[in-house]
Design an enzyme around this catalytic site. Sequence first.
Site, mmCIF file in Angstrom:
data_model
loop_
_atom_site.group_PDB
_atom_site.id
_atom_site.type_symbol
_atom_site.label_atom_id
_atom_site.label_comp_id
_atom_site.label_asym_id
_atom_site.label_seq_id
_atom_site.Cartn_x
_atom_site.Cartn_y
_atom_site.Cartn_z
ATOM 1 N N GLU A 154 0.797 -1.237 0.000
ATOM 2 C CA GLU A 154 0.000 0.000 0.000
ATOM 3 C C GLU A 154 0.832 1.291 0.000
ATOM 4 O O GLU A 154 0.597 2.184 0.811
ATOM 5 C CB GLU A 154 -0.964 -0.013 1.195
ATOM 6 C CG GLU A 154 -1.860 -1.231 1.185
ATOM 7 C CD GLU A 154 -2.822 -1.311 2.365
ATOM 8 O OE1 GLU A 154 -2.755 -0.462 3.263
ATOM 9 O OE2 GLU A 154 -3.665 -2.225 2.361
ATOM 10 N N GLU A 259 -6.118 -10.704 -1.510
ATOM 11 C CA GLU A 259 -6.917 -10.487 -0.286
ATOM 12 C C GLU A 259 -8.405 -10.461 -0.623
ATOM 13 O O GLU A 259 -9.150 -9.593 -0.170
ATOM 14 C CB GLU A 259 -6.487 -9.180 0.400
ATOM 15 C CG GLU A 259 -5.004 -9.125 0.720
ATOM 16 C CD GLU A 259 -4.582 -7.941 1.584
ATOM 17 O OE1 GLU A 259 -5.458 -7.272 2.167
ATOM 18 O OE2 GLU A 259 -3.369 -7.694 1.668
HETATM 19 C C1 GLA Z 1 -4.882 -4.660 4.247
HETATM 20 C C2 GLA Z 1 -3.648 -5.445 4.625
HETATM 21 C C3 GLA Z 1 -3.989 -6.749 5.271
HETATM 22 C C4 GLA Z 1 -5.144 -6.623 6.230
HETATM 23 C C5 GLA Z 1 -6.311 -6.003 5.541
HETATM 24 C C6 GLA Z 1 -7.484 -5.943 6.468
HETATM 25 O O1 GLA Z 1 -5.429 -5.044 3.074
HETATM 26 O O2 GLA Z 1 -2.800 -5.703 3.548
HETATM 27 O O3 GLA Z 1 -2.888 -7.202 5.956
HETATM 28 O O4 GLA Z 1 -4.768 -5.854 7.339
HETATM 29 O O5 GLA Z 1 -5.908 -4.720 5.168
HETATM 30 O O6 GLA Z 1 -7.478 -6.863 7.485
#
Ligand code: GLA
Length: 366
Positions: A154, A259
Amino acid sequence: MNLIRIGALALAAGTGLAVAQPALKDVFQDRFLVGAALNEAQFTEKDAAQARLIARQFNTITPENVLKWEGVHPRPGQYDFTAADRYVAFGEKHGMFIVGHTLVWHNQTPAWVFQDDNGQPLGREALLARLRDHISTVVGRYRGRIKGWDVVNEALKEDGSLRDSPWRKIIGDDYIQRAFEFAHAADPAAELYYNDFSLENPPKREGAVALVRQLQAARVSLTGIGTQQHVKLDWPSAQQVDDTLVAFGRLGLKVMVTELDVDVLPAPSKDRSAEVSRRATATPALNPYADGLPEVVQQALARRYADLFAVYRKHRGTLTRVTFWGVTDRDSWLNDWPVRGRTSYPLLFDRAGNPKPAFDAVVRLP
Ligand code: GLA
């Protein structure tokens, strides 16, 4: 055929015949790995039923929290690998592709990381030295065992420019390149990834493409890009997902969905990104399915998952992994974010660990 489910077996209604529950890892075995982010109760097998479900369904795992800086390196000079060792052992026991998440992020990183002994902001060289120590210690410990690392998480803003995190403020824009260099030095065979959310939105996607090109021009060992895909029922469109996988595939990188979950709950604000600092106050209107998911929403979720996987299947050779952010609805972070205490339904397995209509829709894709 109507099926009555009992654990991993299902009885075909009226026949008394037992048929095995299909496994996601088998269904997509000639296309991509399928995985999930695990919590401690799962990989320590304290939650034995879920551990069995995970072993049956998935061939790759990601740690939800235990390899983040605050967990593994809570105080200066002090590392704690107790939980992370169990995570890696679980993956090895089941012959899974083990992912490390994540080395450099602005969240879940203690404040001391950016400060000197007097609480003053650290200088560039001191922070680089700290980053090198962290990465070489953590990656080095699992060298040859953790096969792929989310090195930087990020780093981009929604407009595609670099986020002004403490990493960037103190080190400068090259903190990203340096993190990859440290990781490559610690395990030259590990795959190294850049990971972010909302890459389906064109400005951010273009920012990521530009970042990747810079890293490639600097001959950085970057293997792949992770598109988190914390998605909604109506955002991003299947076309946007497709375009994004195409754009990153063209860069010659492996592309991953890292994710995945589908939020069906009402959005508390216009900001629909996966920015973890977002918070909103709980109201009954924001938690409409506390007593169960209406059939129409259940079916909409199933269609949404089928549409997403139909896109994923098209990218054979480019898309190498699809990882869900969690296993069952019970454990999803979306029960507590961005509103605490909601009842969310974002995954393929319900609160009891049974496959949902969305699971059936995905495994039965034509
Ligand atoms: C982000 C992070 C993850 C997690 C998600 C929410 O996407 O990369 O590690 O913390 O948020 O749980």
